[in-house]
Motif scaffolding. Structure first.
Motif, PDB file in Angstrom:
ATOM      1  N   ASP A 131     -20.524 -22.873   4.091  1.00 25.93           N
ATOM      2  CA  ASP A 131     -21.508 -21.793   4.135  1.00 25.93           C
ATOM      3  C   ASP A 131     -22.479 -21.863   2.966  1.00 25.93           C
ATOM      4  OD1 ASP A 131     -20.474 -20.735   6.471  1.00 25.93           O
ATOM      5  OD2 ASP A 131     -19.070 -19.423   5.420  1.00 25.93           O
ATOM      6  N   ARG A 132     -21.957 -22.238   1.799  1.00 23.40           N
ATOM      7  CA  ARG A 132     -22.835 -22.349   0.636  1.00 23.40           C
ATOM      8  C   ARG A 132     -22.075 -23.007  -0.505  1.00 23.40           C
ATOM      9  NH1 ARG A 132     -22.869 -16.072  -1.550  1.00 23.40           N
ATOM     10  NH2 ARG A 132     -21.171 -16.309  -3.059  1.00 23.40           N
ATOM     11  N   PHE A 133     -22.829 -23.543  -1.460  1.00 20.22           N
ATOM     12  CA  PHE A 133     -22.256 -24.016  -2.717  1.00 20.22           C
ATOM     13  C   PHE A 133     -22.239 -22.855  -3.705  1.00 20.22           C
ATOM     14  CE2 PHE A 133     -23.661 -28.244  -1.177  1.00 20.22           C
ATOM     15  CZ  PHE A 133     -22.485 -28.949  -1.384  1.00 20.22           C
ATOM     16  N   ASP A 134     -21.134 -22.703  -4.425  1.00 19.45           N
ATOM     17  CA  ASP A 134     -21.044 -21.717  -5.498  1.00 19.45           C
ATOM     18  C   ASP A 134     -21.269 -22.369  -6.861  1.00 19.45           C
ATOM     19  OD1 ASP A 134     -20.433 -19.448  -3.870  1.00 19.45           O
ATOM     20  OD2 ASP A 134     -18.425 -20.271  -3.594  1.00 19.45           O
ATOM     21  N   LYS A 174     -18.121 -26.691  -5.963  1.00 18.72           N
ATOM     22  CA  LYS A 174     -17.296 -25.681  -5.321  1.00 18.72           C
ATOM     23  C   LYS A 174     -18.114 -25.062  -4.194  1.00 18.72           C
ATOM     24  CE  LYS A 174     -14.512 -24.487  -9.393  1.00 18.72           C
ATOM     25  NZ  LYS A 174     -14.056 -23.386 -10.300  1.00 18.72           N
ATOM     26  N   ALA A 175     -17.482 -24.934  -3.042  1.00 18.23           N
ATOM     27  CA  ALA A 175     -18.170 -24.384  -1.876  1.00 18.23           C
ATOM     28  C   ALA A 175     -17.210 -23.482  -1.124  1.00 18.23           C
ATOM     29  CB  ALA A 175     -18.681 -25.507  -0.974  1.00 18.23           C
ATOM     30  N   ARG A 176     -17.737 -22.769  -0.154  1.00 15.04           N
ATOM     31  CA  ARG A 176     -16.891 -21.865   0.616  1.00 15.04           C
ATOM     32  C   ARG A 176     -17.239 -21.922   2.095  1.00 15.04           C
ATOM     33  NH1 ARG A 176     -18.033 -15.925  -1.362  1.00 15.04           N
ATOM     34  NH2 ARG A 176     -18.017 -16.957  -3.403  1.00 15.04           N
ATOM     35  N   LYS A 177     -16.249 -21.571   2.903  1.00 14.98           N
ATOM     36  CA  LYS A 177     -16.442 -21.458   4.345  1.00 14.98           C
ATOM     37  C   LYS A 177     -15.557 -20.330   4.857  1.00 14.98           C
ATOM     38  CE  LYS A 177     -17.755 -22.416   8.527  1.00 14.98           C
ATOM     39  NZ  LYS A 177     -19.148 -22.158   8.963  1.00 14.98           N
ATOM     40  N   GLN A 217     -18.920 -33.023   4.001  1.00 19.83           N
ATOM     41  CA  GLN A 217     -20.287 -32.570   3.773  1.00 19.83           C
ATOM     42  C   GLN A 217     -20.516 -32.250   2.300  1.00 19.83           C
ATOM     43  OE1 GLN A 217     -21.196 -29.440   6.602  1.00 19.83           O
ATOM     44  NE2 GLN A 217     -21.179 -30.862   8.325  1.00 19.83           N
ATOM     45  N   ALA A 218     -19.552 -31.575   1.679  1.00 18.31           N
ATOM     46  CA  ALA A 218     -19.687 -31.265   0.256  1.00 18.31           C
ATOM     47  C   ALA A 218     -19.615 -32.537  -0.582  1.00 18.31           C
ATOM     48  CB  ALA A 218     -18.598 -30.279  -0.171  1.00 18.31           C
ATOM     49  N   GLY A 219     -18.631 -33.400  -0.277  1.00 17.44           N
ATOM     50  CA  GLY A 219     -18.476 -34.637  -1.037  1.00 17.44           C
ATOM     51  C   GLY A 219     -19.623 -35.601  -0.825  1.00 17.44           C
ATOM     52  N   GLY A 220     -20.173 -35.632   0.395  1.00 10.67           N
ATOM     53  CA  GLY A 220     -21.298 -36.517   0.672  1.00 10.67           C
ATOM     54  C   GLY A 220     -22.534 -36.132  -0.121  1.00 10.67           C
ATOM     55  N   THR A 275     -11.391 -16.870   4.023  1.00  9.69           N
ATOM     56  CA  THR A 275     -12.422 -17.630   3.327  1.00  9.69           C
ATOM     57  C   THR A 275     -11.772 -18.806   2.623  1.00  9.69           C
ATOM     58  OG1 THR A 275     -13.890 -15.731   2.991  1.00  9.69           O
ATOM     59  CG2 THR A 275     -14.184 -17.606   1.519  1.00  9.69           C
ATOM     60  N   MET A 276     -12.169 -20.000   3.017  1.00  8.60           N
ATOM     61  CA  MET A 276     -11.646 -21.222   2.408  1.00  8.60           C
ATOM     62  C   MET A 276     -12.514 -21.580   1.209  1.00  8.60           C
ATOM     63  SD  MET A 276     -10.916 -23.365   5.944  1.00  8.60           S
ATOM     64  CE  MET A 276     -12.552 -23.014   6.606  1.00  8.60           C
ATOM     65  N   GLN A 277     -11.887 -21.729   0.065  1.00 10.02           N
ATOM     66  CA  GLN A 277     -12.581 -22.106  -1.162  1.00 10.02           C
ATOM     67  C   GLN A 277     -12.362 -23.600  -1.394  1.00 10.02           C
ATOM     68  OE1 GLN A 277     -14.471 -20.046  -2.852  1.00 10.02           O
ATOM     69  NE2 GLN A 277     -13.815 -18.002  -2.195  1.00 10.02           N
ATOM     70  N   PHE A 278     -13.447 -24.369  -1.328  1.00  8.09           N
ATOM     71  CA  PHE A 278     -13.363 -25.818  -1.492  1.00  8.09           C
ATOM     72  C   PHE A 278     -13.675 -26.212  -2.936  1.00  8.09           C
ATOM     73  CE2 PHE A 278     -14.931 -26.536   3.163  1.00  8.09           C
ATOM     74  CZ  PHE A 278     -13.727 -26.044   3.637  1.00  8.09           C
ATOM     75  N   HIS A 279     -12.896 -27.136  -3.453  1.00  6.51           N
ATOM     76  CA  HIS A 279     -13.183 -27.763  -4.747  1.00  6.51           C
ATOM     77  C   HIS A 279     -13.170 -29.272  -4.517  1.00  6.51           C
ATOM     78  CE1 HIS A 279     -13.089 -27.984  -9.264  1.00  6.51           C
ATOM     79  NE2 HIS A 279     -12.715 -29.217  -8.937  1.00  6.51           N
TER      80      HIS A 279
END
Length: 364
Positions: free
Chosen positions: A191-194, A203-206, A236-239, A271-275
């Protein structure tokens, strides 16, 4: 068990659609051994609009999902549909050897490597018009829903009957057989980068939305987020992280999933918090480690490898500057991005060449 499920419930035609279905039909099946299935890619699915606008390619996550679904049906048939719950718990050594384009037929083969009391290990491969494009090893778990989710006491009957109808729809000889329905969801899985620190981590979230078509009816009655799309969110975040480290001069493509472990299910409202951390950058590609947490608890851990696509190997429209600029605008990379020293991240010089009349690239 199968006979009992088949007589307890009736559904209108639309109710048996699995909208996240990645197989048109099962072409060969030996319970306890192997399954073969296939899907014709027509190019009508909406995700080709994003992946990629001028060079449509089947996302690697969906190639993986096709292999997962083939393994799931093999497990269910071997188990005679005894367990309504079947869930992916681990991916290992997922390799992507080629691209799958609209108009090609994707064939998937899954074979049982090990069968246990509650889990099974599968070796799978995917081919596009007969050419190998992917391979993976995976572990799936089967369970009774009422034991895992006691608050949903009727889930076993409801989900079991639905899955049986979906399985029957994959039989090409069965009256009323239909191909996988066209999907209309966009290919955007964060959804967005934090936070975004150039060359280091992001760090991003979905948030899981029950109104999303990929979530709707993926797991009937439960509203579960498809496991393969978590990998796509990581990709998508890592790319973006890997590509930005080169000033977006290199085209980045997911090449391998070293390992992915799933600790829990993501459901509606979570809400999934990606690192995602960039751990290695070489001449040929990059590697990231990725984690997802929900309410501070472990959700998914993964290792992903990306390859740099040399000029001349693919069409120049593949991951063009316009596409990269659009992604950065969409996910607010430059709104939150910083350098390693904490200074505000400057817009890539490559984007100065972008045609601002392109409606995909709004002005900052």
């Amino acid at each position: 068990m199968r006979e009992a499920l088949g007589t307890q419930f009736s559904f209108r035609q639309g109710a048996i659609f699995m909208r996240f279905r990645q197989l048109d039909s099962i072409t060969q099946l030996e319970p306890g051994k192997r399954l073969e299935g296939q899907r014709l890619l027509t190019g009508e699915d909406m995700y080709f609009r994003d992946h990629f606008p001028k060079f449509p390619v089947l996302p690697g996550a969906l190639t993986t999902e096709a292999m997962v679904q083939a393994s799931e049906w093999l497990m269910r048939k071997t188990d005679d549909f005894e367990h309504a719950g079947v869930w992916l718990t681990e991916l290992k050594n997922v390799k992507f050897n080629g691209m799958v384009r609209p108009g090609q037929t994707l064939s998937v083969i899954s074979e049982i490597k090990k069968w246990g009391d509650a889990t099974a290990t599968f070796v799978t491969k995917a081919l596009a018009d007969g050419e190998a494009v992917a391979a993976a090893r995976m572990t799936l778990e089967r369970f009774h829903c009422a034991e895992r989710f006691p608050e949903r006491v009727d889930a076993d009957e409801w989900m079991g009957a639905m899955r049986l109808r979906q399985f029957e729809a994959l039989d090409p000889e069965r009256p009323g057989h239909y191909p996988a329905p066209t999907t209309y969801y966009r290919w955007v899985w964060i959804d967005r980068f934090d936070e975004f620190v150039s060359g280091k981590y992001c760090k991003a979230r979905k948030t899981v939305c029950l109104g999303n078509e990929a979530v709707d009816l993926y797991a009937p009655y439960f509203g579960i987020y498809p496991p393969s799309l978590i990998i796509e969110g990581f990709a998508q975040a890592g790319g973006i992280l890997a590509s930005e480290s080169s000033g977006f001069m290199k085209r980045v493509m997911l090449a391998k999933i070293g390992k992915a472990t799933y600790h829990r299910i993501a459901g509606g409202g979570d809400t999934m918090q990606f690192h995602v951390e960039l751990v290695d950058v070489g001449d040929d590609g990059a590697m990231v480690t990725a984690t997802s947490t929900i309410d501070g608890e472990p959700h998914v851990d993964a290792e992903l490898m990306f390859a740099y696509i040399p000029d001349g190997v693919v069409d120049s429209d593949f991951l063009s500057p316009q596409d990269k600029a659009a992604m950065c605008q969409l996910w607010r990379v430059y709104a939150v991005g910083t350098t390693e020293d904490g200074e505000r991240l400057q817009r890539a010089k490559l984007f100065d060449t972008v045609d601002r009349s392109n409606p995909r690239v709004p002005r900052p």
